[in-house]
Write an enzyme that holds these catalytic residues in place. Structure first.
Site, mmCIF file in Angstrom:
data_model
loop_
_atom_site.group_PDB
_atom_site.id
_atom_site.type_symbol
_atom_site.label_atom_id
_atom_site.label_comp_id
_atom_site.label_asym_id
_atom_site.label_seq_id
_atom_site.Cartn_x
_atom_site.Cartn_y
_atom_site.Cartn_z
ATOM 1 N N ASN A 9 38.517 46.098 43.670
ATOM 2 C CA ASN A 9 39.631 45.348 43.073
ATOM 3 C C ASN A 9 39.374 45.331 41.569
ATOM 4 O O ASN A 9 38.548 44.563 41.095
ATOM 5 C CB ASN A 9 39.651 43.925 43.652
ATOM 6 C CG ASN A 9 40.661 43.030 42.948
ATOM 7 O OD1 ASN A 9 41.510 43.497 42.194
ATOM 8 N ND2 ASN A 9 40.558 41.726 43.195
ATOM 9 N N LYS A 11 41.240 44.369 39.194
ATOM 10 C CA LYS A 11 41.863 43.251 38.477
ATOM 11 C C LYS A 11 42.540 43.753 37.201
ATOM 12 O O LYS A 11 43.026 44.882 37.180
ATOM 13 C CB LYS A 11 40.825 42.145 38.210
ATOM 14 C CG LYS A 11 40.073 41.747 39.492
ATOM 15 C CD LYS A 11 39.295 40.481 39.358
ATOM 16 C CE LYS A 11 38.590 40.184 40.671
ATOM 17 N NZ LYS A 11 37.906 38.905 40.695
ATOM 18 N N HIS A 96 45.413 37.169 46.692
ATOM 19 C CA HIS A 96 44.124 36.961 46.034
ATOM 20 C C HIS A 96 44.088 35.546 45.453
ATOM 21 O O HIS A 96 45.108 35.040 44.975
ATOM 22 C CB HIS A 96 43.915 38.011 44.936
ATOM 23 C CG HIS A 96 42.516 37.998 44.411
ATOM 24 N ND1 HIS A 96 42.082 37.081 43.497
ATOM 25 C CD2 HIS A 96 41.444 38.764 44.722
ATOM 26 C CE1 HIS A 96 40.789 37.291 43.256
ATOM 27 N NE2 HIS A 96 40.384 38.309 43.986
ATOM 28 N N GLU A 98 43.112 34.440 42.730
ATOM 29 C CA GLU A 98 43.581 34.347 41.342
ATOM 30 C C GLU A 98 45.102 34.279 41.296
ATOM 31 O O GLU A 98 45.679 33.625 40.428
ATOM 32 C CB GLU A 98 43.029 35.536 40.531
ATOM 33 C CG GLU A 98 41.531 35.368 40.278
ATOM 34 C CD GLU A 98 40.753 36.670 40.164
ATOM 35 O OE1 GLU A 98 41.360 37.735 39.987
ATOM 36 O OE2 GLU A 98 39.507 36.602 40.260
ATOM 37 N N GLU A 168 37.179 35.598 50.795
ATOM 38 C CA GLU A 168 36.581 35.481 49.465
ATOM 39 C C GLU A 168 36.443 34.010 49.093
ATOM 40 O O GLU A 168 37.411 33.390 48.630
ATOM 41 C CB GLU A 168 37.463 36.180 48.424
ATOM 42 C CG GLU A 168 37.667 37.647 48.703
ATOM 43 C CD GLU A 168 38.060 38.418 47.446
ATOM 44 O OE1 GLU A 168 37.299 39.314 47.067
ATOM 45 O OE2 GLU A 168 39.091 38.097 46.849
ATOM 46 N N GLY A 174 33.291 36.271 40.914
ATOM 47 C CA GLY A 174 32.986 36.458 39.500
ATOM 48 C C GLY A 174 31.959 35.487 38.948
ATOM 49 O O GLY A 174 31.785 35.381 37.741
ATOM 50 N N SER A 214 31.161 38.308 44.259
ATOM 51 C CA SER A 214 29.854 38.681 43.677
ATOM 52 C C SER A 214 29.046 39.607 44.583
ATOM 53 O O SER A 214 27.815 39.498 44.645
ATOM 54 C CB SER A 214 29.060 37.426 43.310
ATOM 55 O OG SER A 214 29.769 36.667 42.341
#
Ligand code: PGA
Length: 251
Positions: A9, A11, A96, A98, A168, A174, A214
């Protein structure tokens, strides 16, 4: 039986030339390898058509990171599932954290996106996961169950069979703070059980459930060794060919 999958991904990273170069590197690395998993890269919309031309799609799948909740029309700035499919992409990340967090995506909009993705031959990589507070107050299993029920359980068993899930934990994305292999396995087993209770054992056993957050070459092997973990959705470590391939080769 379900597939093992490692999906990158990217991003909002890389310019078009940088992205093409990275895709070419991954493509070249895969040409010389026989990975024990499917490998996919999910890249910015602007890169899809060009990257589609430079990769061997029999070895490297291509996906978008989102699509619109409408098919076409007056939605300035949006990119639809038919548009994504027309580039040659066959996967799309949906939901996702985000997007849920920064762009207000709800289960309702995600149901529309999933429907449009499936109607256009795109395999959704559907993301779910709890925030730190929910991990700490013990509600994390329920939170994820609700995300699955609300986002996906309107699908028929046949449609659900096309979904790839990505667990996730938001606190691990991250942050360098990975879930332990046991934490991942607990959740993945629970997710599979949740699917089984709705669609039966065969559908549940055939669903690929990826871990994301991560994930690195140094921890992928242990996480992927768990029986209910079928691969990873990789953010930061997918931005370099060597670390991405290190994760691919963890299988
Ligand atoms: P990360 O991101 O690997 O950089 O933690 C994973 C993701 O958000 O898909």
């Amino acid at each position: 039986m379900r597939k093992n999958i490692v999906a990158g991904n990217w991003k909002m990273n890389t310019t078009l030339p940088e992205g093409v170069k990275l895709a070419e590197q991954v493509n070249a690395a895969l040409a010389a390898a026989t990975p024990k998993c499917d490998v996919v890269i999910c890249v910015p919309f602007t890169h899809l058509a060009t990257i589609n031309q430079v990769i061997d799609k029999t070895k490297l799948g291509l996906g978008a990171e989102n699509c619109a909740d409408h098919k076409s029309g007056a939605y300035t700035g949006e990119v639809s599932a038919p548009m994504v499919a027309s580039t040659g992409a066959t996967y799309v990340i949906l939901g996702h954290s985000e997007r849920r967090q920064y762009y207000g995506e709800t289960s309702e909009t995600l149901r529309d996106k999933v429907r449009l993705a499936l109607d256009n031959g795109l395999a959704p990589i559907f993301c779910i996961g709890e925030v730190l507070e929910q991990r700490e107050d013990g509600s994390y299993l329920n939170v994820v169950k609700t995300q699955i029920e609300e986002g996906l359980f309107n699908l028929s068993a046949e449609e659900f069979g096309k979904i790839i899930l990505a667990y996730e934990p938001v606190w691990a994305i991250g942050t360098g703070k990975t879930a332990t292999a046991d934490q991942a396995e607990e959740m993945h087993a629970y997710i599979r059980q949740t699917i089984e209770s709705k669609y039966g054992k065969e559908v549940a056993d055939n669903t690929s459930i990826l871990y994301g957050g991560s994930c690195k070459p140094s921890n992928a092997k242990e996480i992927f060794s768990k029986p209910n973990v079928d691969g990873g959705l990789i953010g930061g470590a997918a931005l370099e060919c060597e670390s991405f391939m290190g994760i691919v080769n963890a299988f």
